[in-house]
Design a protein around this motif. Structure first.
Motif, short mmCIF file in Angstrom:
data_model
loop_
_atom_site.label_atom_id
_atom_site.label_comp_id
_atom_site.label_asym_id
_atom_site.label_seq_id
_atom_site.Cartn_x
_atom_site.Cartn_y
_atom_site.Cartn_z
N ASP A 151 42.58 55.68 28.22
CA ASP A 151 42.59 56.40 29.51
C ASP A 151 41.47 57.42 29.49
O ASP A 151 40.87 57.68 28.44
CB ASP A 151 43.95 57.11 29.70
N LYS A 191 45.31 52.55 31.02
CA LYS A 191 44.76 52.61 32.39
C LYS A 191 43.97 51.33 32.68
O LYS A 191 43.17 50.89 31.84
CB LYS A 191 43.82 53.81 32.50
N ASN A 192 44.21 50.73 33.84
CA ASN A 192 43.47 49.52 34.20
C ASN A 192 42.06 49.89 34.62
O ASN A 192 41.88 50.79 35.46
CB ASN A 192 44.15 48.81 35.39
N PRO A 193 41.04 49.23 34.06
CA PRO A 193 39.68 49.52 34.52
C PRO A 193 39.50 49.07 35.97
O PRO A 193 40.07 48.06 36.39
CB PRO A 193 38.79 48.71 33.58
N GLU A 194 38.72 49.84 36.72
CA GLU A 194 38.43 49.44 38.12
C GLU A 194 37.41 48.30 38.10
O GLU A 194 36.70 48.14 37.11
CB GLU A 194 37.82 50.63 38.86
N PRO A 195 37.31 47.55 39.21
CA PRO A 195 36.27 46.52 39.25
C PRO A 195 34.91 47.16 39.00
O PRO A 195 34.61 48.23 39.54
CB PRO A 195 36.35 45.99 40.70
N GLN A 197 33.97 48.38 36.13
CA GLN A 197 34.06 49.26 34.96
C GLN A 197 34.18 48.40 33.70
O GLN A 197 34.83 47.35 33.73
CB GLN A 197 35.31 50.14 35.04
N TYR A 202 35.62 51.81 29.96
CA TYR A 202 35.61 52.36 31.33
C TYR A 202 34.22 52.82 31.79
O TYR A 202 34.09 53.52 32.79
CB TYR A 202 36.60 53.53 31.47
N LYS A 204 30.59 52.90 33.51
CA LYS A 204 30.03 52.29 34.72
C LYS A 204 28.52 52.11 34.56
O LYS A 204 27.82 51.85 35.52
CB LYS A 204 30.31 53.19 35.93
N THR A 233 30.30 41.62 41.45
CA THR A 233 31.47 41.46 40.56
C THR A 233 31.00 41.42 39.12
O THR A 233 29.99 40.79 38.80
CB THR A 233 32.20 40.13 40.86
#
Ligand SMILES: Cc1cc2nc3c(=O)[nH]c(=O)nc-3n(C[C@H](O)[C@H](O)[C@H](O)COP(=O)(O)O)c2cc1C
Length: 285
Positions: A151, A191-195, A197, A202, A204, A233
């Motif tokens: 996280d 924590k789920n990584p965002e698209p 990431q 994590y 960017k 993507t």
């Protein structure tokens, strides 16, 4: 009981990194872990000398600083929470000083990677637009010392303690304590990584090659980006994820196939290098 170590990398007592780390540690304690808090500014950490003695002999040549103490604290902790302020786009310099000393754990790789060790970081800066590498570069510290990142929190405020004015920051810090404790206790809470990431750290920030291949600038995983209907993507395979730069497999290979052989390679060329160095040794500056 699992032990969670907190390291505050800001010099400001009761500053933003300090109080958010305290929140995260208090919440880890409430979640059933033992916690310990360290202010890095209370310790003497010297710059890495680049001699690789830690790899070749298992002993660092620097005898008069607190890095062995700090490594002992990290080695014996299951969880790590690190907080740092951003100075000029990146975490404060002391963070890099500690990262550069990470070969100190070369002799303990099997022990460290044989356990479930997890970490979360808190990156504090004045402004979200001026913190492009806060999370990316701070996450290198736990990765280099053999933790899995579960996280992270970005918090924005300038004056010391000002982060406390926004409840979102306090709740975010508490969440880190809960996540780290849960992951140590075998409950999946990452924590789920965002698209877009990196699924490992994590990040960017990626290096792009012309063909759409990308590499994460923090942990080195490979991936691919594609554009479809105006949307980018990022895709990665389980193999990409497993083979990140700080994985046990890669660390072992890096040591055994690159760093250790580099000594003989250097020694084989020592006379030729000596000859080429003469010019620079004769210059008087
Ligand atoms: C030398 C210096 C450089 C800074 N550089 C940045 C920066 O590049 N980006 C940013 O958003 N904030 C920057 N800040 C603001 C701090 O990150 C911010 O005040 C933070 O809350 C300090 O955290 P602390 O209270 O834990 O020390 C800088 C502050 C100082 C003192």
């Amino acid at each position: 009981m699992h032990k969670v170590l907190g390291i505050n990398c800001s010099c400001r007592r009761y500053g933003n990194s300090d109080v958010l780390l305290q929140e995260a540690l208090l919440s880890a304690r409430e979640s059933g872990t033992e916690v310990e808090y360290l202010r890095l500014s209370d310790y003497n950490i010297k710059q890495c000398r680049g001699c690789l003695s830690c790899v070749f002999t298992g002993r660092c040549v620097i005898k008069d600083d607190d890095m062995p103490f700090l490594w002992d604290k990290m080695k014996t902790s299951d969880g790590l929470l690190v907080s740092a302020p951003t100075y000029v786009f990146s975490p404060a310099g002391i963070v890099k000083m500690v990262i550069d000393r990470a070969f100190i754990c070369a002799k303990d790789l099997d022990d460290v990677f044989g356990r479930n060790r997890v970490a979360a970081i808190i990156s504090v800066a004045g402004n979200s637009e001026w913190n492009p590498l806060g999370v990316e570069n701070l996450n290198v510290l736990p990765l280099a010392y053999g933790y899995r990142i579960v996280d992270y929190l970005e918090a924005y405020a300038t004056g010391p303690g000002e982060v406390l004015l926004d409840e979102k920051n306090i709740n975010g810090a508490k969440r880190l304590g809960v996540t780290v404790a849960a992951e140590l206790q075998g409950k999946s809470n990452r924590k789920n990584p965002e698209p877009g990431q990196c699924p490992v750290c994590y990040s960017k920030s990626f290096h792009f090659s012309g063909s759409g291949e990308v590499m994460c600038c923090t942990c080195g995983i490979n991936g691919r980006v594609s554009l479809s209907e105006g949307k980018w993507t990022l895709t990665t395979t389980p193999d990409d994820i497993q083979n990140h730069f700080f994985s046990y497999k890669h660390r072992r290979e890096h040591l055994d196939n690159w760093i250790i052989p580099s000594k003989d390679k250097f020694l084989a060329n020592r006379e030729a290098i000596k000859e080429r160095l003469r010019k620079y040794k004769e210059v008087v500056w």
